[in-house]
Design an enzyme around this catalytic site. Structure first.
Site, PDB file in Angstrom:
ATOM      1  N   GLU A 122       2.327  26.109 -30.974  1.00 18.48           N
ATOM      2  CA  GLU A 122       1.987  24.986 -30.118  1.00 18.48           C
ATOM      3  C   GLU A 122       0.590  25.129 -29.529  1.00 18.48           C
ATOM      4  OE1 GLU A 122       4.690  26.954 -30.220  1.00 18.48           O
ATOM      5  OE2 GLU A 122       6.288  26.117 -28.989  1.00 18.48           O
ATOM      6  N   ASN A 180       2.306  30.070 -35.594  1.00 19.05           N
ATOM      7  CA  ASN A 180       2.197  31.253 -34.737  1.00 19.05           C
ATOM      8  C   ASN A 180       1.454  32.356 -35.490  1.00 19.05           C
ATOM      9  OD1 ASN A 180       4.586  31.394 -36.357  1.00 19.05           O
ATOM     10  ND2 ASN A 180       5.490  32.907 -35.007  1.00 19.05           N
ATOM     11  N   ILE A 181       0.686  33.127 -34.727  1.00 22.61           N
ATOM     12  CA  ILE A 181      -0.148  34.185 -35.277  1.00 22.61           C
ATOM     13  C   ILE A 181       0.065  35.429 -34.423  1.00 22.61           C
ATOM     14  CG2 ILE A 181      -2.504  34.895 -35.846  1.00 22.61           C
ATOM     15  CD1 ILE A 181      -3.165  31.787 -35.780  1.00 22.61           C
ATOM     16  N   ALA A 183      -0.688  43.105 -33.609  1.00 22.53           N
ATOM     17  CA  ALA A 183      -0.031  44.393 -33.377  1.00 22.53           C
ATOM     18  C   ALA A 183       0.001  44.768 -31.899  1.00 22.53           C
ATOM     19  CB  ALA A 183      -0.733  45.500 -34.170  1.00 22.53           C
ATOM     20  N   CYS A 236       1.083  31.305 -30.009  1.00 23.28           N
ATOM     21  CA  CYS A 236       2.163  30.437 -30.473  1.00 23.28           C
ATOM     22  C   CYS A 236       1.612  29.263 -31.282  1.00 23.28           C
ATOM     23  CB  CYS A 236       2.941  29.894 -29.287  1.00 23.28           C
ATOM     24  SG  CYS A 236       3.755  31.161 -28.298  1.00 23.28           S
ATOM     25  N   CYS A 291       3.320  27.977 -23.354  1.00 26.23           N
ATOM     26  CA  CYS A 291       3.016  26.740 -24.086  1.00 26.23           C
ATOM     27  C   CYS A 291       3.308  25.515 -23.220  1.00 26.23           C
ATOM     28  CB  CYS A 291       3.797  26.676 -25.386  1.00 26.23           C
ATOM     29  SG  CYS A 291       3.182  27.836 -26.615  1.00 26.23           S
TER      30      CYS A 291
END
Length: 146
Positions: free
Chosen positions: A61, A48-49, A52, A59, A100
């Protein structure tokens, strides 16, 4: 690859766990790793990334799916997902979010695509996509209209 061997399940879980170190989660501190198995045996990974602005967050996935699709892959057998709070000291079962699950519907057969939710290589649950996303909307719903 409909019935995954225990060795492949372990490999997918281990690979997903390795992805946790790449998670970028400065806001939630909730790390997620995923490993996506193609029908031909290739594994794509994701973490996951966060962002802000929140909405651009991606996600684990979807990161794995988008990596695979961007390289021309469209045939998937299974995904392993691991995750938990960074300070928890242990993982918990981490089910895919609704977005997802919708991405999975785009590329996977709901009755056969396997989703492995794991706390460890020895503690995991296995589901089919149709169990986690009943009556999901996918490409087949549009075939009559095309």
């Amino acid at each position: 690859m409909q019935n995954l061997e225990k060795s492949m399940i372990s490999k997918l879980i281990e690979t997903a766990m390795e992805q946790l170190k790449f998670s970028y989660t400065p806001y939630s501190n909730f790390k997620v790793g995923a490993s996506l198995l193609t029908k031909n045996g290739q594994i794509y990974t994701g973490c996951n990334i966060e962002n802000a602005a929140y909405t651009p967050t991606n996600c684990a996935e979807r990161t794995a799916f988008f990596k695979a699709v961007s390289e021309g892959e469209h045939n998937f057998a299974a995904i392993a997902i691991v995750g938990g709070a960074e300070d928890a000291g242990q993982l918990d079962y981490c089910a895919p979010c609704g977005v997802c699950r919708q991405v999975m519907m785009e590329f996977c057969e709901p009755a056969t695509f396997t989703i492995i939710l794991a706390k460890s290589e020895h503690e995991y649950c296995i589901y089919k996509l149709e169990e986690l996303f009943p009556m999901g909307f996918g490409p087949k719903n549009l075939e009559e209209n095309i």
